[in-house]
Design a protein around this motif. Structure first.
Motif, PDB file in Angstrom:
ATOM      1  N   GLY A 142      -6.615   0.061 -12.693  1.00 42.80           N
ATOM      2  CA  GLY A 142      -5.393  -0.546 -12.722  1.00 42.80           C
ATOM      3  C   GLY A 142      -4.995  -1.444 -13.905  1.00 42.80           C
ATOM      4  N   ASP A 147      -4.707   5.226  -1.446  1.00 44.02           N
ATOM      5  CA  ASP A 147      -5.574   5.145  -2.597  1.00 44.02           C
ATOM      6  C   ASP A 147      -5.032   4.231  -3.451  1.00 44.02           C
ATOM      7  N   ARG A 148      -3.962   3.762  -3.414  1.00 40.67           N
ATOM      8  CA  ARG A 148      -2.991   3.222  -4.320  1.00 40.67           C
ATOM      9  C   ARG A 148      -2.250   2.017  -3.775  1.00 40.67           C
ATOM     10  N   ALA A 159     -12.515   1.774  -8.946  1.00 46.88           N
ATOM     11  CA  ALA A 159     -11.044   1.596  -9.035  1.00 46.88           C
ATOM     12  C   ALA A 159     -10.758   1.342 -10.465  1.00 46.88           C
ATOM     13  N   TRP A 204      -5.558   1.952  -8.262  1.00 48.63           N
ATOM     14  CA  TRP A 204      -5.582   2.959  -7.610  1.00 48.63           C
ATOM     15  C   TRP A 204      -7.318   3.383  -7.637  1.00 48.63           C
ATOM     16  N   THR A 241      -7.930  -1.894  -3.317  1.00 49.36           N
ATOM     17  CA  THR A 241      -8.239  -0.228  -2.835  1.00 49.36           C
ATOM     18  C   THR A 241      -9.311   0.015  -2.139  1.00 49.36           C
ATOM     19  N   GLU A 247      -0.784  -2.642 -10.674  1.00 50.18           N
ATOM     20  CA  GLU A 247      -0.895  -1.533  -9.793  1.00 50.18           C
ATOM     21  C   GLU A 247      -2.389  -1.262 -10.041  1.00 50.18           C
ATOM     22  N   GLU A 299     -10.222   5.768  -8.261  1.00 50.31           N
ATOM     23  CA  GLU A 299     -10.771   6.878  -9.173  1.00 50.31           C
ATOM     24  C   GLU A 299     -11.840   7.870  -8.423  1.00 50.31           C
ATOM     25  N   ARG A 353       0.777  -1.176   0.233  1.00 50.68           N
ATOM     26  CA  ARG A 353      -0.115   0.053  -0.056  1.00 50.68           C
ATOM     27  C   ARG A 353       0.672   1.312   0.093  1.00 50.68           C
ATOM     28  N   ASP A 354       1.041   2.045  -1.366  1.00 48.28           N
ATOM     29  CA  ASP A 354       1.560   3.132  -1.207  1.00 48.28           C
ATOM     30  C   ASP A 354       1.300   4.367  -0.402  1.00 48.28           C
TER      31      ASP A 354
END
Lengths: 203, 203
Positions: free
Chosen positions: A179, A100-101, A177, A166, A135, A164, A168, A96-97
């Protein structure tokens, strides 16, 4: 979601069943690629049945579910995408960066093949469904897929990949979401959009 | 697609590796649901490693691909959805009612779980991707997924399921297909639409 596991079960799962499952992933792979003669294959088959009998002496009749440790941790160990104890799962390890990502680096070998040398389109769908869903996921409040749309823009070669996803936008318990899957050169091979829903009371 | 297998390899695959893989599917399932103590689990782990070593003595470095028997048969035995030698595959066994309609009856157990007691949304996607793609498939000319859209209209319980797919229309090498997964009561849980493409020269 009501089942609880003891600290001893958690320890045994991580120390014993996790490594066992990792070895089982290797066995799945070599069972596909092996050119062993019939005698060796029959001996291997007997060993597999012996292992099944040993593990089967004490067996939960139910699927694994997502038990709680009672202190805020949930254990999706049976999950087909990310389960520590599920040899089908690559497993996906989600980074989890930020909120949201999310992303995952993975290596998909011979066991995930569809067209020769390529990842099965449905396996790409499984990875993206899980990652886009992540997400929207909150601990103890999993999100369910509402809709998922996939665009296959290039072949996905077996080997090292990255996925990946994320958010929206979010709207009353619905997460929109997007990806993609990237090949080893960073080129997108499959693009995805999805709507994920958290059941009422969990939003 | 250029690799050929000998009649002896076909026979060994069907008589030896097929049953071995079926046992491996059971082992994957019990490895998730087992409540064996640490000693039994470690013994099972050692047996798994022994089986892997036996099968690994003669190993094809490449994924299985879709070799030909040379007489019009193709062997997608490594395929993650339908492969005879792939323990991840349920496997899907596809019935062709006629040229435009395909179906599969399947039982998805604990190894395919996502939400507790339910099939993972991504696993439903894999089944539908494969089945919709099968409507466009011709022997030796596999179809690739172009786009796939999935609508999850109800939870898909683990257990006995049926999936069906059919061709909506075809247009210059593109097949527009639709399908669904039905639960044991015949209620649709996931609906799908997809576009599948046969590479030029194979249309």
């Amino acid at each position: 979601m009501s089942r609880h596991v003891t600290p001893e079960e958690v320890q045994r799962g991580e120390a014993v069943f996790g490594p066992l499952t990792q070895s089982l992933r290797e066995l799945i792979d070599v069972a596909i690629r092996s050119d062993a003669d019939a005698d060796d294959a029959r001996r291997a088959h007997a060993l597999i049945e012996e292992a099944t009998a040993l593990l089967g002496t004490r067996l939960d009749p139910k699927p694994f579910g997502v038990p709680s440790t009672g202190d805020g941790r949930y254990l999706p160990w049976g999950n087909v995408a990310m389960g520590l104890r599920n040899a089908i799962a690559p497993p996906l390890i989600i980074q989890r960066d930020d909120n949201d990502r999310v992303a995952t680096d993975l290596v998909l070998g011979a066991a995930y093949e569809g067209p020769p040398g390529q990842v099965h389109g449905g396996m790409c769908a499984l990875v993206l469904d899980h990652l886009l869903g992540a997400t929207a996921h909150r601990a103890g409040a999993p999100a369910f897929t509402g809709t998922l749309t996939l665009r296959y823009v290039a072949p996905t070669p077996l080997g090292r990949l990255r996925a990946e996803a994320w958010i929206e936008r979010e709207d009353r318990g619905k997460t929109f979401a997007a990806g993609h899957i990237l090949d080893a050169q960073g080129v997108a091979t499959v693009q995805a959009e999805g709507v994920f829903i958290r059941p009422r009371g969990n939003a």
